[in-house]
Design a protein around this motif. Sequence first.
Motif, PDB file in Angstrom:
ATOM      1  N   MET A   1       0.608  -0.855  -0.069  1.00 57.25           N
ATOM      2  CA  MET A   1       0.367   0.234   0.076  1.00 57.25           C
ATOM      3  C   MET A   1       1.000   1.369   0.015  1.00 57.25           C
ATOM      4  O   MET A   1       0.839   2.106  -0.508  1.00 57.25           O
ATOM      5  CB  MET A   1      -0.943  -0.089   1.630  1.00 57.25           C
ATOM      6  CG  MET A   1      -2.050  -0.851   0.633  1.00 57.25           C
ATOM      7  SD  MET A   1      -2.858  -0.894  -0.320  1.00 57.25           S
ATOM      8  CE  MET A   1      -3.580   1.251   0.067  1.00 57.25           C
ATOM      9  N   ARG A   2       1.701   0.913   0.575  1.00 56.63           N
ATOM     10  CA  ARG A   2       2.892   2.394   1.079  1.00 56.63           C
ATOM     11  C   ARG A   2       3.302   2.908  -0.413  1.00 56.63           C
ATOM     12  O   ARG A   2       2.986   3.576  -1.292  1.00 56.63           O
ATOM     13  CB  ARG A   2       3.717   2.620   2.012  1.00 56.63           C
ATOM     14  CG  ARG A   2       4.942   3.221   2.002  1.00 56.63           C
ATOM     15  CD  ARG A   2       5.853   2.552   2.380  1.00 56.63           C
ATOM     16  NE  ARG A   2       7.415   3.743   2.529  1.00 56.63           N
ATOM     17  CZ  ARG A   2       8.292   4.123   3.515  1.00 56.63           C
ATOM     18  NH1 ARG A   2       8.308   2.531   4.015  1.00 56.63           N
ATOM     19  NH2 ARG A   2       9.020   4.769   2.953  1.00 56.63           N
ATOM     20  N   LYS A  73      15.705   5.952  -3.745  1.00 54.63           N
ATOM     21  CA  LYS A  73      15.994   5.560  -3.466  1.00 54.63           C
ATOM     22  C   LYS A  73      15.584   5.298  -1.693  1.00 54.63           C
ATOM     23  O   LYS A  73      14.953   4.292  -0.825  1.00 54.63           O
ATOM     24  CB  LYS A  73      16.873   5.198  -3.142  1.00 54.63           C
ATOM     25  CG  LYS A  73      17.866   3.328  -1.987  1.00 54.63           C
ATOM     26  CD  LYS A  73      19.542   3.333  -2.225  1.00 54.63           C
ATOM     27  CE  LYS A  73      20.042   2.483  -1.466  1.00 54.63           C
ATOM     28  NZ  LYS A  73      21.343   2.208  -2.312  1.00 54.63           N
ATOM     29  N   GLU A  74      15.617   6.836  -1.237  1.00 59.14           N
ATOM     30  CA  GLU A  74      14.970   6.356   0.116  1.00 59.14           C
ATOM     31  C   GLU A  74      14.441   7.235   0.364  1.00 59.14           C
ATOM     32  O   GLU A  74      13.053   7.063   1.839  1.00 59.14           O
ATOM     33  CB  GLU A  74      16.536   7.869   0.639  1.00 59.14           C
ATOM     34  CG  GLU A  74      17.334   7.518   1.077  1.00 59.14           C
ATOM     35  CD  GLU A  74      17.447   5.244   1.417  1.00 59.14           C
ATOM     36  OE1 GLU A  74      17.415   5.004   2.640  1.00 59.14           O
ATOM     37  OE2 GLU A  74      18.749   5.101   0.704  1.00 59.14           O
ATOM     38  N   ALA A 115      18.545  -6.357   1.165  1.00 61.00           N
ATOM     39  CA  ALA A 115      18.264  -7.062   2.436  1.00 61.00           C
ATOM     40  C   ALA A 115      16.660  -6.661   2.281  1.00 61.00           C
ATOM     41  O   ALA A 115      15.805  -6.083   2.188  1.00 61.00           O
ATOM     42  CB  ALA A 115      18.971  -6.940   3.863  1.00 61.00           C
ATOM     43  N   TRP A 116      15.619  -8.137   2.713  1.00 57.24           N
ATOM     44  CA  TRP A 116      14.113  -7.694   2.800  1.00 57.24           C
ATOM     45  C   TRP A 116      14.069  -6.294   4.631  1.00 57.24           C
ATOM     46  O   TRP A 116      13.179  -6.196   3.260  1.00 57.24           O
ATOM     47  CB  TRP A 116      13.450  -9.077   3.204  1.00 57.24           C
ATOM     48  CG  TRP A 116      12.531  -8.512   3.406  1.00 57.24           C
ATOM     49  CD1 TRP A 116      11.488  -8.989   5.360  1.00 57.24           C
ATOM     50  CD2 TRP A 116      11.163  -8.550   2.861  1.00 57.24           C
ATOM     51  NE1 TRP A 116       9.923  -8.726   4.500  1.00 57.24           N
ATOM     52  CE2 TRP A 116      10.099  -8.699   3.595  1.00 57.24           C
ATOM     53  CE3 TRP A 116      11.213  -7.946   1.706  1.00 57.24           C
ATOM     54  CZ2 TRP A 116       8.742  -8.464   3.263  1.00 57.24           C
ATOM     55  CZ3 TRP A 116       9.473  -7.919   0.890  1.00 57.24           C
ATOM     56  CH2 TRP A 116       8.597  -6.792   1.899  1.00 57.24           C
ATOM     57  N   ARG A 117      14.631  -6.164   4.967  1.00 58.60           N
ATOM     58  CA  ARG A 117      14.546  -5.488   6.351  1.00 58.60           C
ATOM     59  C   ARG A 117      14.565  -4.400   5.239  1.00 58.60           C
ATOM     60  O   ARG A 117      13.831  -3.161   5.855  1.00 58.60           O
ATOM     61  CB  ARG A 117      15.546  -5.618   7.389  1.00 58.60           C
ATOM     62  CG  ARG A 117      17.057  -4.926   6.875  1.00 58.60           C
ATOM     63  CD  ARG A 117      17.741  -5.032   7.809  1.00 58.60           C
ATOM     64  NE  ARG A 117      19.204  -5.175   7.807  1.00 58.60           N
ATOM     65  CZ  ARG A 117      20.141  -6.075   7.259  1.00 58.60           C
ATOM     66  NH1 ARG A 117      19.837  -6.995   7.354  1.00 58.60           N
ATOM     67  NH2 ARG A 117      21.782  -5.976   7.271  1.00 58.60           N
ATOM     68  N   ARG A 120      11.205  -3.927   2.871  1.00 56.21           N
ATOM     69  CA  ARG A 120       9.929  -3.354   3.367  1.00 56.21           C
ATOM     70  C   ARG A 120      10.273  -1.781   4.376  1.00 56.21           C
ATOM     71  O   ARG A 120       9.519  -1.303   4.689  1.00 56.21           O
ATOM     72  CB  ARG A 120      10.456  -3.890   5.373  1.00 56.21           C
ATOM     73  CG  ARG A 120       8.989  -3.989   5.882  1.00 56.21           C
ATOM     74  CD  ARG A 120       8.918  -5.853   6.683  1.00 56.21           C
ATOM     75  NE  ARG A 120       9.783  -5.371   7.724  1.00 56.21           N
ATOM     76  CZ  ARG A 120      11.108  -6.447   8.481  1.00 56.21           C
ATOM     77  NH1 ARG A 120       9.552  -7.556   8.728  1.00 56.21           N
ATOM     78  NH2 ARG A 120      11.214  -6.384   9.227  1.00 56.21           N
ATOM     79  N   ALA A 121      11.308  -1.790   4.810  1.00 52.47           N
ATOM     80  CA  ALA A 121      11.497  -0.314   5.608  1.00 52.47           C
ATOM     81  C   ALA A 121      11.042   0.972   4.432  1.00 52.47           C
ATOM     82  O   ALA A 121      10.410   2.571   4.707  1.00 52.47           O
ATOM     83  CB  ALA A 121      12.997  -0.168   6.244  1.00 52.47           C
TER      84      ALA A 121
END
Length: 238
Positions: A1-2, A73-74, A115-117, A120-121
């Motif tokens: 959703m994000r 990216k961020e 990395a998945w984290r 996700r972030a």
Amino acid sequence: MRGWWQELAGLVLPVDCAGCGAARVLLCAGCREALSGAGAVRARLFPRPEGLPVVHAAAAYEGPVRAVLLAHKERGALPLAGALGAALAGAVLAGRGGSGGPWEREVVLVPVPSAWRQVRARGHDPTRRIALAAAGRLRRAGVPARVAPVLRLRRAVRDQAGLGARQRRENLAGALEACPGAARLTDGAVLVLVDDLITTGATLAEAARAVRAAGLGQGAAPRAAVVAATRTDQKSCE
């Protein structure tokens, strides 16, 4: 959703240029030109990590290029993926050199996995998104191209930010592997490892090792392409 909300907001809300701040335009003509990929060059790293393939970079990691990469990216400025994909496509084409032979085969872009984290972030996978945009640009240029995310992390790694060249090599040593079915997905194709940025070269060297270990690309040395290279790398570009 994000990710959907970020993309929708970027399309309908007034924005300033992500590269230079020019008013009410996602990317101004000057910044878009900086990301055209027309000036892509071969990047040479000193010291050069063992196993690093030939790498072509579309631009230097500075000024508007740096700003656009960070915004995508961020800060989730997802509509910028199109311009960044154009830059990456230019770097891929620059790797062709003077020989048209290899491009008679399909080109498979292999994004370096995040990395998945981190995915996700951020709410998205920046490198994979840019790779998909680049593949579309290449197809429109007559190059048969697609994306195959056939590499994955086999163990946890530290965040690379703040690590030196040696620490990055140690952090990533043996961290990547090919996914099941990777050989079938890449059979007969020219493999090009892709990432958004190259600094020390540790990530692409590890990706190339994983590709070779899995016997992908029919034993041919993989190539690599990035949107940008740090100034240290870019000084030695040809």
